[in-house]
Design a protein around this motif. Structure first.
Motif, PDB file in Angstrom:
ATOM      1  N   THR A  89       1.009  -1.252   0.107  1.00 36.65           N
ATOM      2  CA  THR A  89      -0.002   0.093  -0.014  1.00 36.65           C
ATOM      3  C   THR A  89       0.945   1.080  -0.017  1.00 36.65           C
ATOM      4  OG1 THR A  89      -1.811   1.285   1.230  1.00 36.65           O
ATOM      5  CG2 THR A  89      -0.017  -0.157   2.690  1.00 36.65           C
ATOM      6  N   LEU A  92      -2.997   3.755   3.303  1.00 32.35           N
ATOM      7  CA  LEU A  92      -4.574   3.514   3.212  1.00 32.35           C
ATOM      8  C   LEU A  92      -5.456   4.416   3.466  1.00 32.35           C
ATOM      9  CD1 LEU A  92      -4.603  -0.497   4.569  1.00 32.35           C
ATOM     10  CD2 LEU A  92      -4.472   0.481   2.333  1.00 32.35           C
ATOM     11  N   PRO A  94      -8.699   6.280   4.190  1.00 26.24           N
ATOM     12  CA  PRO A  94     -10.080   5.650   4.502  1.00 26.24           C
ATOM     13  C   PRO A  94     -11.037   5.812   3.493  1.00 26.24           C
ATOM     14  CG  PRO A  94      -9.708   7.544   5.755  1.00 26.24           C
ATOM     15  CD  PRO A  94      -8.212   7.038   5.173  1.00 26.24           C
ATOM     16  N   GLY A  97      -9.724   4.298   0.035  1.00 30.76           N
ATOM     17  CA  GLY A  97      -9.689   2.835   0.062  1.00 30.76           C
ATOM     18  C   GLY A  97     -11.021   1.964   0.216  1.00 30.76           C
ATOM     19  N   ARG A  98     -11.886   2.430   0.858  1.00 31.77           N
ATOM     20  CA  ARG A  98     -13.441   1.987   1.081  1.00 31.77           C
ATOM     21  C   ARG A  98     -14.177   2.245  -0.075  1.00 31.77           C
ATOM     22  NH1 ARG A  98     -12.255   3.734   6.136  1.00 31.77           N
ATOM     23  NH2 ARG A  98     -11.829   2.119   7.586  1.00 31.77           N
ATOM     24  N   HIS A 105      -7.829  -3.048   0.852  1.00 35.75           N
ATOM     25  CA  HIS A 105      -8.825  -2.693   1.687  1.00 35.75           C
ATOM     26  C   HIS A 105      -9.889  -3.940   1.686  1.00 35.75           C
ATOM     27  CE1 HIS A 105      -9.047   1.030   4.395  1.00 35.75           C
ATOM     28  NE2 HIS A 105      -8.548   1.562   3.406  1.00 35.75           N
ATOM     29  N   TRP A 243     -17.175  -1.199   7.983  1.00 29.52           N
ATOM     30  CA  TRP A 243     -16.825  -0.646   6.875  1.00 29.52           C
ATOM     31  C   TRP A 243     -16.816   0.802   6.631  1.00 29.52           C
ATOM     32  CZ3 TRP A 243     -14.433  -2.575   2.606  1.00 29.52           C
ATOM     33  CH2 TRP A 243     -14.415  -2.074   1.609  1.00 29.52           C
ATOM     34  N   GLY A 246     -14.425   2.124  10.174  1.00 32.18           N
ATOM     35  CA  GLY A 246     -12.935   1.439  10.262  1.00 32.18           C
ATOM     36  C   GLY A 246     -12.758   0.821  11.258  1.00 32.18           C
ATOM     37  N   GLU A 250      -7.518  -1.710  10.891  1.00 32.61           N
ATOM     38  CA  GLU A 250      -7.272  -0.646   9.672  1.00 32.61           C
ATOM     39  C   GLU A 250      -6.724   0.611  10.253  1.00 32.61           C
ATOM     40  OE1 GLU A 250      -9.573  -0.413   6.409  1.00 32.61           O
ATOM     41  OE2 GLU A 250     -10.520  -2.121   6.626  1.00 32.61           O
TER      42      GLU A 250
END
Length: 268
Positions: A89, A92, A94, A97-98, A105, A243, A246, A250
């Motif tokens: 990575t 990451l 948030p 990534g999501r 992720h 999700w 977090g 994560e």
């Protein structure tokens, strides 16, 4: 232990991930495969490029479909019977990534494999003493984390630090000023460290007072201990709330540039 290293970009930056995965495969005495998920039209070129970059490591390229790169990585790990996925990575984020389907992720969110997330700025030291930090929550949930920490420490010939983030009352200064019976979390990490030492790895239990939040305290403890790897648990497949907001695992990945081994509660 069989390891799959997921190569996202087919350029020299992948050598860092390959090097870490190769070190672990040698230490564990297991198999290693380098994997890249490519668009169907690029399979031939990607296969040749990955073979050159991977050197003597076995490699495979597969097409990803509508389910994306992460699903292709997970399917490859299942196909090759891999116990551990190593994935890189650049940090990451948030939201990126999501919501934009970062493979790291998505692989973590699936909760199907132990995943070692590595950052280009930090790897495993090649010489000198090594340290593995295992983050301990409650004993039942932490069993798999400690087992992975034990196996990893044995493979790397490292010492093991069992770290629990406790209450502020467990600050060492507060304990010195107001001596009392050992707190339950202090007994917990001491017992865990003693058991791990009996299993063949020099271990120490540490309780860190929670002033900055769980993730920040773990990341700071890893820096103080100069840990080569942080081992932390997750609850397995993330639900909607995790999700969106977090998980602690994560959050540690966001705050630390050290390799982080995330152990889902569903696997050993």
């Amino acid at each position: 232990m069989n390891i799959l290293v997921a190569i996202d970009e087919l350029d020299p930056s992948c050598h860092h991930h390959l090097e870490i995965a190769t070190q672990l495969a040698r230490a564990y005495g297991g198999g290693l495969i380098a994997f890249h998920a490519a668009a169907a039209a690029d399979l031939v070129h990607a296969g040749r490029t990955l073979q050159q970059l991977a050197g003597g490591v076995s490699s495979e390229v597969a097409a990803y479909g509508e389910s994306g790169r992460a699903m292709a990585i997970l399917e490859a790990a299942d196909r090759h019977g891999c116990d551990l996925v190593v994935i890189g990575t650049q940090g990451l984020d948030p939201f990126v990534g999501r919501f934009l389907d970062s493979p790291a992720h998505m692989v973590l969110a699936a909760g199907r494999h132990a995943v070692l997330v590595v950052h280009p700025e930090h790897g495993l030291r090649k010489r000198g003493p090594r340290t593995v930090l295992a983050a301990m929550a409650d004993p039942d949930f932490s069993t798999r984390v400690l087992q992975h920490g034990l196996h990893l420490a044995k493979a790397l010939n490292a010492q093991l630090k069992v770290v629990h983030v406790g209450s502020r009352e467990e600050d060492p200064v507060a304990v010195l000023l107001h001596p009392r019976e050992p707190h339950s979390s202090q007994r917990m990490v001491a017992e865990a460290a003693a058991e791990l030492t009996r299993a063949g790895v020099p271990s120490e239990g540490l309780v860190v007072p929670n002033y900055a939040g769980l993730a920040d305290e773990l990341a700071q403890a890893a820096d103080r201990l100069d840990a080569d790897v942080i081992v932390i648990g997750s609850s397995g497949k993330l639900d909607l709330a995790q999700w969106m907001l977090g998980s602690i695992a994560e959050a540690v990945l966001h705050r630390s540039r050290r390799p982080v081994l995330v152990v889902p509660n569903l696997t050993l």
